[in-house]
Design an enzyme around this catalytic site. Structure first.
Site, PDB file in Angstrom:
ATOM      1  N   SER A   1      -6.567  -0.354   4.085  1.00 36.07           N
ATOM      2  CA  SER A   1      -7.878  -0.931   4.397  1.00 36.07           C
ATOM      3  C   SER A   1      -8.995   0.001   3.959  1.00 36.07           C
ATOM      4  O   SER A   1     -10.125  -0.438   3.758  1.00 36.07           O
ATOM      5  CB  SER A   1      -8.046  -1.130   5.898  1.00 36.07           C
TER       6      SER A   1
ATOM      7  N   HIS B   1      -5.200  -6.216  -0.369  1.00 33.01           N
ATOM      8  CA  HIS B   1      -5.630  -6.042   1.023  1.00 33.01           C
ATOM      9  C   HIS B   1      -5.579  -7.382   1.745  1.00 33.01           C
ATOM     10  O   HIS B   1      -6.468  -8.218   1.600  1.00 33.01           O
ATOM     11  CB  HIS B   1      -7.050  -5.446   1.047  1.00 33.01           C
TER      12      HIS B   1
ATOM     13  N   GLU C   1      -8.156  -9.386  -0.528  1.00 29.38           N
ATOM     14  CA  GLU C   1      -8.996  -8.611  -1.451  1.00 29.38           C
ATOM     15  C   GLU C   1      -8.070  -7.941  -2.463  1.00 29.38           C
ATOM     16  O   GLU C   1      -7.097  -7.288  -2.072  1.00 29.38           O
ATOM     17  CB  GLU C   1      -9.787  -7.535  -0.700  1.00 29.38           C
TER      18      GLU C   1
ATOM     19  N   ASN D   1     -14.728  -4.758   4.783  1.00 26.25           N
ATOM     20  CA  ASN D   1     -14.842  -3.757   5.836  1.00 26.25           C
ATOM     21  C   ASN D   1     -16.060  -2.863   5.663  1.00 26.25           C
ATOM     22  O   ASN D   1     -16.615  -2.367   6.636  1.00 26.25           O
ATOM     23  CB  ASN D   1     -13.566  -2.906   5.910  1.00 26.25           C
TER      24      ASN D   1
HETATM   25  P1  NAD Z   1       1.887  -0.603  11.811  1.00 22.65           P
HETATM   26  O1  NAD Z   1       1.813   0.721  12.480  1.00 22.65           O
HETATM   27  O2  NAD Z   1       2.037  -1.820  12.622  1.00 22.65           O
HETATM   28  O3  NAD Z   1       3.099  -0.606  10.773  1.00 22.65           O
HETATM   29  C1  NAD Z   1       3.436   0.424   9.898  1.00 22.65           C
HETATM   30  C2  NAD Z   1       4.926   0.378   9.732  1.00 22.65           C
HETATM   31  O4  NAD Z   1       5.296   1.196   8.637  1.00 22.65           O
HETATM   32  C3  NAD Z   1       5.718   0.920  10.935  1.00 22.65           C
HETATM   33  O5  NAD Z   1       6.681  -0.023  11.329  1.00 22.65           O
HETATM   34  C4  NAD Z   1       6.383   2.185  10.417  1.00 22.65           C
HETATM   35  O6  NAD Z   1       7.624   2.429  11.025  1.00 22.65           O
HETATM   36  C5  NAD Z   1       6.500   1.864   8.954  1.00 22.65           C
HETATM   37  N1  NAD Z   1       6.603   3.050   8.092  1.00 22.65           N
HETATM   38  C6  NAD Z   1       5.851   4.150   8.102  1.00 22.65           C
HETATM   39  N2  NAD Z   1       6.239   4.981   7.124  1.00 22.65           N
HETATM   40  C7  NAD Z   1       7.247   4.375   6.473  1.00 22.65           C
HETATM   41  C8  NAD Z   1       8.042   4.721   5.364  1.00 22.65           C
HETATM   42  N3  NAD Z   1       7.873   5.869   4.728  1.00 22.65           N
HETATM   43  N4  NAD Z   1       8.996   3.863   4.960  1.00 22.65           N
HETATM   44  C9  NAD Z   1       9.166   2.704   5.589  1.00 22.65           C
HETATM   45  N5  NAD Z   1       8.434   2.314   6.644  1.00 22.65           N
HETATM   46  C10 NAD Z   1       7.484   3.147   7.075  1.00 22.65           C
HETATM   47  O7  NAD Z   1       0.595  -0.674  10.885  1.00 22.65           O
HETATM   48  P2  NAD Z   1      -0.146  -1.965  10.318  1.00 22.65           P
HETATM   49  O8  NAD Z   1      -1.208  -2.356  11.271  1.00 22.65           O
HETATM   50  O9  NAD Z   1       0.848  -2.954   9.890  1.00 22.65           O
HETATM   51  O10 NAD Z   1      -0.879  -1.363   9.047  1.00 22.65           O
HETATM   52  C11 NAD Z   1      -0.191  -1.050   7.847  1.00 22.65           C
HETATM   53  C12 NAD Z   1      -1.204  -0.872   6.732  1.00 22.65           C
HETATM   54  O11 NAD Z   1      -1.974  -2.062   6.605  1.00 22.65           O
HETATM   55  C13 NAD Z   1      -2.220   0.232   6.933  1.00 22.65           C
HETATM   56  O12 NAD Z   1      -2.496   0.830   5.706  1.00 22.65           O
HETATM   57  C14 NAD Z   1      -3.429  -0.499   7.462  1.00 22.65           C
HETATM   58  O13 NAD Z   1      -4.634   0.179   7.212  1.00 22.65           O
HETATM   59  C15 NAD Z   1      -3.352  -1.776   6.675  1.00 22.65           C
HETATM   60  N6  NAD Z   1      -4.042  -2.922   7.271  1.00 22.65           N
HETATM   61  C16 NAD Z   1      -3.959  -3.163   8.598  1.00 22.65           C
HETATM   62  C17 NAD Z   1      -4.622  -4.256   9.136  1.00 22.65           C
HETATM   63  C18 NAD Z   1      -4.538  -4.558  10.597  1.00 22.65           C
HETATM   64  O14 NAD Z   1      -5.392  -5.299  11.094  1.00 22.65           O
HETATM   65  N7  NAD Z   1      -3.587  -4.048  11.316  1.00 22.65           N
HETATM   66  C19 NAD Z   1      -5.341  -5.127   8.288  1.00 22.65           C
HETATM   67  C20 NAD Z   1      -5.355  -4.881   6.924  1.00 22.65           C
HETATM   68  C21 NAD Z   1      -4.702  -3.770   6.416  1.00 22.65           C
END
Ligand code: NAD
Length: 685
Positions: free
Chosen positions: A417, A438, A450, A488
């Site tokens: 993000s 995104h 995005e 954002n």
């Molecule tokens: P989350 O914490 O729910 O999930 C991340 C997952 O990745 C976890 O299950 C973790 O175990 C896994 N992980 C971490 N390192 C790893 C690796 N090396 N190999 C395999 N798995 C691994 O996080 P999220 O909210 O899903 O966010 C993930 C990404 O998406 C981030 O970059 C975040 O900024 C982006 N994002 C989030 C949102 C939101 O609203 N949550 C919206 C858009 C983008």
């Protein structure tokens, strides 16, 4: 069979036995533009005069019946000589011969109104019909509001027109909107109706279609309908006029009802909400045309992988599965895999329960998502979307590993993000094949995507991203690589302005109420912040050299207190599991006091006279200023792109057309920027 020399957009063919076939042929959707109608009217008049013709069959070329009026024409008022859908339908009304609509493909808007003006309507099973004008802030202006109630009853007609959905032919048959649905040559089937008695809807009386309400039935149904739609000033402008038109169908003779419809239609064409919705329609159509992007063929995506089965990764995997692309989810933590599986099966079960998928299809799709722990499984995938924690070192490590195990032509995308796509790409030897994809949470529901181009992202990679966005049924907007991308980045400025209003003594609940109920956002700014998580805002502030939201460190203080938003039961507001399933914002005087205290310490004077209009003006100007900055720096390519991001990603009311359209409409020129005219060319390294 003889085909006469005919003008280009309508073909006239004699089928024998007194049947004349008129084929609409105006690619791509056989739009009933002024030019086509100008050809069709004389052809109808000629057929009317021709004693050898007893039946006219209408059909469409190009796999369509007709997509309806040409939306471009709405900006060009017709002159006395212009022929419109209405002129065509008036000409049909004057014809004393059997008229049959032979529909193969979609018959929408004016296209279905033309069918309604026929005596018989038959369609192939794959066809869809509907009157979706409401989606452009309009009502059917070719007599649809008068004829459909006469065909299926006013109550059903209101449901169809207020929703504006496209209805599959078998369902339309069940509603009475079609006479016959076939699985064969529709024109041959239409011929069987030759010479059958005329039965114009204009000669019928409209029934309400609701039993047992007696004398008060009409006023009751009409009042109910007005109550069901949003208020006029908040997204319901066209809906109320549509209900008025249907009321006229019940209460007035056909001619007078149609005159009412025409007047209401003209009012809507010139209305601000319709102009805004039409702007959104065109902006959406422009999205896949990226100025300056050299033409290349996209890479075919047959197999995908997603890294991280958290909230986003799971949602993204579902999106691929729904588009029929098998996907491997890499996740190392067992409990994350369990949770993800539950979410996937829960979602597909829900689709089955709702009747949207068969058990078999749901099973197939759910099973096209496989879980793995080892990156070595990714040798044959065409694209990887990384969705691990929002941390640069973690992402770089993941990308370096992906670069080593995937085939050289595979595209590597990040769902970050906030992080710099170029820095992520630098961890690989293929920065030309790296881009940001995104998605928004929940990824399988939110339409916005995005697509972030890094400085080395190749035209083919970007083109593939755009094509993939379409395949995944997303509304995809290309953004430059800058902090927060488009959405954002603007959210931060918008939230900051809301905090500034709070610093001046305006209550959080009032700001949210005004932006939601008065302006029309899906949620107020503080409820949005609580939903996203205040820790996320805090993290963003820190990565932006500690720049707080607003002028006081309110977010830092709340996070310090463990108030992270909805997920922790308190943020800007309080949440109680017993109230609205823990999702309803409850004002908290402690937070208001804390803001007042911090504002006092910062020397910010209270401003007791802030009006609702000022709240709207300041919040929307913050958005427009930020959007203009993104346009000036080329991060966003067109004002319409910015508008689409905010409508599809952040609940900006579509009837205001997006932040840039709204600013232009109210006459606000953003700081040092422009709202409407600039379109930036894409520049490539
Ligand atoms: P989350 O914490 O729910 O999930 C991340 C997952 O990745 C976890 O299950 C973790 O175990 C896994 N992980 C971490 N390192 C790893 C690796 N090396 N190999 C395999 N798995 C691994 O996080 P999220 O909210 O899903 O966010 C993930 C990404 O998406 C981030 O970059 C975040 O900024 C982006 N994002 C989030 C949102 C939101 O609203 N949550 C919206 C858009 C983008």
């Amino acid at each position: 069979m003889t085909t006469t020399a005919t003008p280009a957009r309508v073909k006239s063919t004699d089928l024998g036995d007194g049947v004349r076939l008129l084929t609409l042929d105006n690619p791509p959707v056989n739009a009933l533009g002024y030019a086509l109608c100008g050809e069709l009217v004389p052809l109808l008049e000629a057929a009317a005069q021709d004693a050898s013709v007893n039946t006219i069959v209408f059909t469409g070329a190009n796999g369509m019946f007709s997509g309806g009026a040409d939306v471009n024409d709405f900006n060009t008022p017709p002159t006395a000589d212009t022929k419109t859908v209405r002129s065509v339908i008036e000409a049909m009304e004057r014809i004393d011969k059997t008229l049959v609509a032979a529909i193969d493909g979609n018959a929408l808007g004016g296209g279905y109104e033309l069918a309604l003006a026929c005596d018989y309507r038959i369609a192939t099973a794959k066809s869809r019909v509907g009157l979706p004008e409401i989606k452009l802030g309009l009502l059917p202006g070719g007599g649809g509001t008068q004829r459909l109630p006469r065909l299926v009853g006013a109550y059903e007609a209101l449901q169809v027109m207020l929703k504006g959905d496209l209805i599959k032919a078998p369902d339309a048959l069940a509603k009475g909107m079609l006479d016959e649905v076939i699985d064969a040559d529709v024109v041959a089937a239409a011929k069987k109706y030759a010479g059958k008695p005329k039965r114009r809807l204009s000669e019928r009386k409209a029934e309400l279609g609701v039993a047992n309400l007696g004398l008060f039935a009409t006023p009751f149904v009409v009042a109910q309908a007005h109550m069901m739609v949003p208020p006029e000033e908040n997204g319901g402008y066209a809906a109320h006029k549509l209900i008025d038109a249907v009321q006229a169908a019940i209460e007035l003779p056909f001619e007078r009802g149609w005159a009412r419809e025409v007047r209401l239609f003209m009012e809507l064409v010139q209305s601000k909400p319709s102009a805004a919705l039409r702007h959104v329609f065109f902006a959406e159509r422009e999205l896949s045309k990226v100025p300056g992007l050299p033409k290349t063929e996209p890479v075919e995506i047959k197999k995908a992988a997603v890294i991280g089965a958290g909230t986003m990764g799971t949602g993204i995997a579902i999106v691929f599965a729904e588009a029929g692309i098998p996907v491997t989810l890499i996740e190392t933590k067992d409990e994350a895999v369990e949770k993800s599986r539950e979410m996937i099966f829960g979602m597909f079960k829900y689709q089955v329960d709702k009747g949207r998928l068969t058990q078999e299809d749901a099973w197939k799709r759910a099973n096209s998502i496989s879980f793995e722990t080892d990156f070595a499984e990714l040798g044959d995938v065409d694209i990887v979307v990384e969705a691990v924690f929002e941390s640069m070192p973690v992402k770089k490590e993941v990308f370096a590993k992906l670069d080593a195990v995937t085939k050289p032509e595979a595209i590597l995308a990040s769902n970050t993000s906030t992080l710099d796509i170029d820095e992520i790409a630098s961890a690989t030897k293929r920065p030309d094949k790296v881009l940001g994809l995104h998605f928004f949470a929940p990824a399988n529901i939110m339409k916005l995507l995005e697509i972030v181009r890094g400085k080395e992202t190749s035209p083919q990679t970007l083109t593939t991203g755009i094509a993939l966005g379409k395949k995944l049924r997303k509304v995809a907007v290309v953004s430059g690589n800058a902090f927060g991308f488009i959405g954002n980045r603007m959210l931060f400025e918008y939230e900051a302005q809301a905090v500034q209003l709070a610093e001046e003594g305006v209550s959080l609940a009032r700001i949210d109420r005004v932006m939601k109920q008065k302006f029309g956002f899906a949620m107020g700014p503080f409820a949005v912040a609580d939903l996203s998580g205040l820790d996320v805002y805090h993290f963003i502030s820190q990565s932006q050299h500690g720049q707080p939201l607003g002028r006081i460190p309110i977010v830092a203080k709340l996070v310090e207190q463990g108030r992270l938003g909805q997920k922790s039961g308190a943020g800007f507001f309080k949440y109680d599991k017993a109230v609205g399933k823990g999702r309803e914002a409850i004002p908290d005087p402690e937070v208001e006091q804390l803001i007042a205290q911090l504002a006092k310490e910062a020397g910010i004077a209270p401003n007791p006279n802030v009006s609702d209009d000022e709240i709207i003006a300041r919040c929307t100007r913050a958005l427009a200023d930020s959007g203009a900055e993104l346009l000036r720096t080329g991060i966003a390519l067109r004002p319409g792109d910015v508008d689409i991001v905010w409508i599809y990603g952040y609940g900006f009311p579509p009837h205001h057309g997006g932040p840039m359209h709204y600013a232009a409409e109210v006459g606000y020129t953003p700081h040092g920027g422009t709202t409407k005219t600039e379109t930036k060319e894409l520049t490539h390294a």
